[in-house]
Design a protein around this motif. Structure first.
Motif, PDB file in Angstrom:
ATOM      1  N   LEU A 175      40.377  44.762  52.321  1.00 46.10           N
ATOM      2  CA  LEU A 175      41.805  44.662  52.616  1.00 46.10           C
ATOM      3  C   LEU A 175      42.036  44.096  54.013  1.00 46.10           C
ATOM      4  O   LEU A 175      42.937  43.273  54.213  1.00 46.10           O
ATOM      5  CB  LEU A 175      42.471  46.037  52.490  1.00 46.10           C
ATOM      6  CG  LEU A 175      43.964  46.087  52.844  1.00 46.10           C
ATOM      7  CD1 LEU A 175      44.772  45.200  51.905  1.00 46.10           C
ATOM      8  CD2 LEU A 175      44.485  47.521  52.793  1.00 46.10           C
ATOM      9  N   GLU A 176      41.236  44.531  54.987  1.00 42.74           N
ATOM     10  CA  GLU A 176      41.373  44.002  56.343  1.00 42.74           C
ATOM     11  C   GLU A 176      41.109  42.497  56.360  1.00 42.74           C
ATOM     12  O   GLU A 176      41.819  41.743  57.042  1.00 42.74           O
ATOM     13  CB  GLU A 176      40.411  44.730  57.287  1.00 42.74           C
ATOM     14  CG  GLU A 176      40.780  46.173  57.567  1.00 42.74           C
ATOM     15  CD  GLU A 176      42.134  46.298  58.231  1.00 42.74           C
ATOM     16  OE1 GLU A 176      42.457  45.466  59.104  1.00 42.74           O
ATOM     17  OE2 GLU A 176      42.892  47.222  57.868  1.00 42.74           O
ATOM     18  N   ASN A 177      40.108  42.065  55.625  1.00 43.27           N
ATOM     19  CA  ASN A 177      39.833  40.628  55.533  1.00 43.27           C
ATOM     20  C   ASN A 177      40.996  39.895  54.861  1.00 43.27           C
ATOM     21  O   ASN A 177      41.374  38.786  55.271  1.00 43.27           O
ATOM     22  CB  ASN A 177      38.542  40.378  54.750  1.00 43.27           C
ATOM     23  CG  ASN A 177      37.308  40.852  55.486  1.00 43.27           C
ATOM     24  OD1 ASN A 177      37.299  40.912  56.718  1.00 43.27           O
ATOM     25  ND2 ASN A 177      36.268  41.195  54.744  1.00 43.27           N
ATOM     26  N   HIS A 178      41.555  40.528  53.838  1.00 41.18           N
ATOM     27  CA  HIS A 178      42.692  39.933  53.138  1.00 41.18           C
ATOM     28  C   HIS A 178      43.885  39.784  54.080  1.00 41.18           C
ATOM     29  O   HIS A 178      44.562  38.742  54.082  1.00 41.18           O
ATOM     30  CB  HIS A 178      43.059  40.823  51.948  1.00 41.18           C
ATOM     31  CG  HIS A 178      44.280  40.391  51.207  1.00 41.18           C
ATOM     32  ND1 HIS A 178      44.336  39.222  50.468  1.00 41.18           N
ATOM     33  CD2 HIS A 178      45.520  40.964  51.090  1.00 41.18           C
ATOM     34  CE1 HIS A 178      45.531  39.101  49.928  1.00 41.18           C
ATOM     35  NE2 HIS A 178      46.267  40.135  50.291  1.00 41.18           N
ATOM     36  N   LEU A 179      44.145  40.810  54.895  1.00 43.56           N
ATOM     37  CA  LEU A 179      45.257  40.739  55.838  1.00 43.56           C
ATOM     38  C   LEU A 179      45.031  39.638  56.877  1.00 43.56           C
ATOM     39  O   LEU A 179      45.972  38.944  57.277  1.00 43.56           O
ATOM     40  CB  LEU A 179      45.433  42.092  56.544  1.00 43.56           C
ATOM     41  CG  LEU A 179      45.984  43.225  55.675  1.00 43.56           C
ATOM     42  CD1 LEU A 179      45.912  44.555  56.423  1.00 43.56           C
ATOM     43  CD2 LEU A 179      47.415  42.936  55.262  1.00 43.56           C
TER      44      LEU A 179
ATOM     45  N   ILE B 248      32.623  53.209  48.105  1.00 49.05           N
ATOM     46  CA  ILE B 248      33.339  52.083  47.495  1.00 49.05           C
ATOM     47  C   ILE B 248      34.708  51.912  48.138  1.00 49.05           C
ATOM     48  O   ILE B 248      35.150  50.788  48.407  1.00 49.05           O
ATOM     49  CB  ILE B 248      33.473  52.305  45.978  1.00 49.05           C
ATOM     50  CG1 ILE B 248      32.105  52.237  45.319  1.00 49.05           C
ATOM     51  CG2 ILE B 248      34.410  51.265  45.358  1.00 49.05           C
ATOM     52  CD1 ILE B 248      32.110  52.597  43.846  1.00 49.05           C
ATOM     53  N   LYS B 249      35.374  53.037  48.411  1.00 50.78           N
ATOM     54  CA  LYS B 249      36.699  52.960  49.035  1.00 50.78           C
ATOM     55  C   LYS B 249      36.606  52.344  50.431  1.00 50.78           C
ATOM     56  O   LYS B 249      37.462  51.539  50.819  1.00 50.78           O
ATOM     57  CB  LYS B 249      37.328  54.344  49.121  1.00 50.78           C
ATOM     58  CG  LYS B 249      38.714  54.341  49.755  1.00 50.78           C
ATOM     59  CD  LYS B 249      39.278  55.723  49.881  1.00 50.78           C
ATOM     60  CE  LYS B 249      40.592  55.678  50.659  1.00 50.78           C
ATOM     61  NZ  LYS B 249      40.408  55.147  52.038  1.00 50.78           N
ATOM     62  N   LYS B 250      35.590  52.706  51.194  1.00 56.72           N
ATOM     63  CA  LYS B 250      35.418  52.104  52.526  1.00 56.72           C
ATOM     64  C   LYS B 250      35.198  50.599  52.419  1.00 56.72           C
ATOM     65  O   LYS B 250      35.709  49.829  53.232  1.00 56.72           O
ATOM     66  CB  LYS B 250      34.244  52.773  53.237  1.00 56.72           C
ATOM     67  CG  LYS B 250      34.511  54.214  53.647  1.00 56.72           C
ATOM     68  CD  LYS B 250      33.377  54.791  54.447  1.00 56.72           C
ATOM     69  CE  LYS B 250      33.314  54.198  55.832  1.00 56.72           C
ATOM     70  NZ  LYS B 250      32.292  54.857  56.698  1.00 56.72           N
ATOM     71  N   GLN B 251      34.468  50.183  51.407  1.00 58.32           N
ATOM     72  CA  GLN B 251      34.266  48.748  51.200  1.00 58.32           C
ATOM     73  C   GLN B 251      35.586  48.072  50.831  1.00 58.32           C
ATOM     74  O   GLN B 251      35.874  46.961  51.302  1.00 58.32           O
ATOM     75  CB  GLN B 251      33.231  48.533  50.098  1.00 58.32           C
ATOM     76  CG  GLN B 251      31.818  48.970  50.476  1.00 58.32           C
ATOM     77  CD  GLN B 251      30.851  48.868  49.329  1.00 58.32           C
ATOM     78  OE1 GLN B 251      31.253  48.756  48.168  1.00 58.32           O
ATOM     79  NE2 GLN B 251      29.555  48.916  49.630  1.00 58.32           N
TER      80      GLN B 251
END
Length: 316
Positions: free
Chosen positions: A295-299, A287-290
């Protein structure tokens, strides 16, 4: 490029004028924001009289203040500093350069490699800073020199993606771990530290806030490194089970039958709990990896929106 100076304050009337004036002199192009956190000594009026933009956060605690500042203010570079005049405004120029020119996401003002231990006459604060630094570097595989410094600079990406959980002085620890665990670019520069002026009192309670920081570290290890945390817990449970199981097994080999059946039942239960704990860590790790991918998509979206906005304003 816009720079914002963020100054969270609670009863800093003795020093806020000097802090605001020092930053105005060193960085005249920056907007200086003082966020007053229910001060009763006129801190807000003094700040406003000396040219700061004063805003208010009525939920008590530094973490709550930082949450409001990060949500409210848009800038390319954010420099956060305490209002107690213990940090030099001159260092802010280098902080700004590292964010705007070197693309640093967080710049840490390292007091502990400079004058902190000479200026600070509170021995338990010194011990606490060293212990927190050691724990963070141990559990998060880093080499940071100062975890709890009150002077930092941030990029727009960091500020707009940092989900603040802390309400009080644990905020610095949370910032450091968030940057470490999400691959943000971190820079550290030594800064001079000077103790508070006479009549100015620290709001940090050594024991109460120290406990909160340690509790925050425990929570961050559990949430940010779940596989490590739950695997360690599982191994501890298996070790305890083995301590009680081995004598039972050896006696069984010698006598041919089990002497302590209730103990064996408890041992079996502990082993099952250890297995469940291990697989809990595996699931939370996935779940953390997801979440990291999200977060990368959000950035990416943050940067895209920022470019669109900049293009729009240039067109106007």
């Amino acid at each position: 490029m816009k720079t914002a100076i963020l100054i969270p304050c609670y009863n800093e009337s003795k020093t806020i004028k000097k802090v605001v004036c020092d930053f105005k002199k060193v960085m005249p192009h920056a907007d200086i924001y003082v966020y007053d956190n229910n001060s009763t000594d006129g801190t807000d009026k003094i700040a406003e009289e000396n040219g700061a933009i004063v805003r208010y956060e009525f939920k008590q605690g530094k973490g709550n203040v930082v949450r409001s500042m990060f949500r409210d203010i848009d800038a390319d570079c954010y420099i956060m500093v305490d209002g107690d005049d213990t940090y030099p405004a001159e260092s802010a120029v280098e902080f700004e350069r590292l964010v705007l020119e070197k693309n640093a996401d967080m710049v840490i003002g390292d007091r502990l490699s400079s004058t902190y231990f000479e200026e600070n006459d509170r021995p338990f604060h010194n011990i606490g800073n060293k212990m927190v630094r050691w724990l963070i570097n141990l559990f998060f595989k880093s080499e940071l020199k100062d975890i709890m410094t009150g002077m930092r600079a941030f990029s727009y990406d960091f500020v707009k993606s940092f989900p603040i959980v802390s309400k009080e002085f644990e905020i610095e620890t949370e910032m450091s771990v968030f940057a470490l665990m999400n691959n943000f670019s971190i820079e550290e520069i030594p800064i001079d530290y000077r103790d508070r002026v006479e009549g100015s009192e620290s709001k940090l309670n050594t024991y109460r806030d120290g406990y909160k920081v340690l509790r925050m570290i425990y929570t961050l290890v559990r949430d940010k490194r779940p596989f490590f945390f739950f695997t360690t817990a599982s191994l501890i449970l298996l070790f305890i089970a083995a301590v009680y199981f081995v004598p039972i097994y050896l006696r069984y080999r010698y006598y041919g039958y089990v002497l302590k059946i209730p103990t064996l039942i408890v041992v079996s239960t502990v082993v099952m709990v250890a297995a469940v704990t291990f697989f809990t860590g595996v699931v939370l790790h996935v779940i953390k990896k997801q979440n990291n991918a999200q977060l990368e998509n959000h950035l990416t979206l943050i940067r895209l929106n920022k470019k669109i906005n900049n293009s729009y304003f240039r067109f106007l």
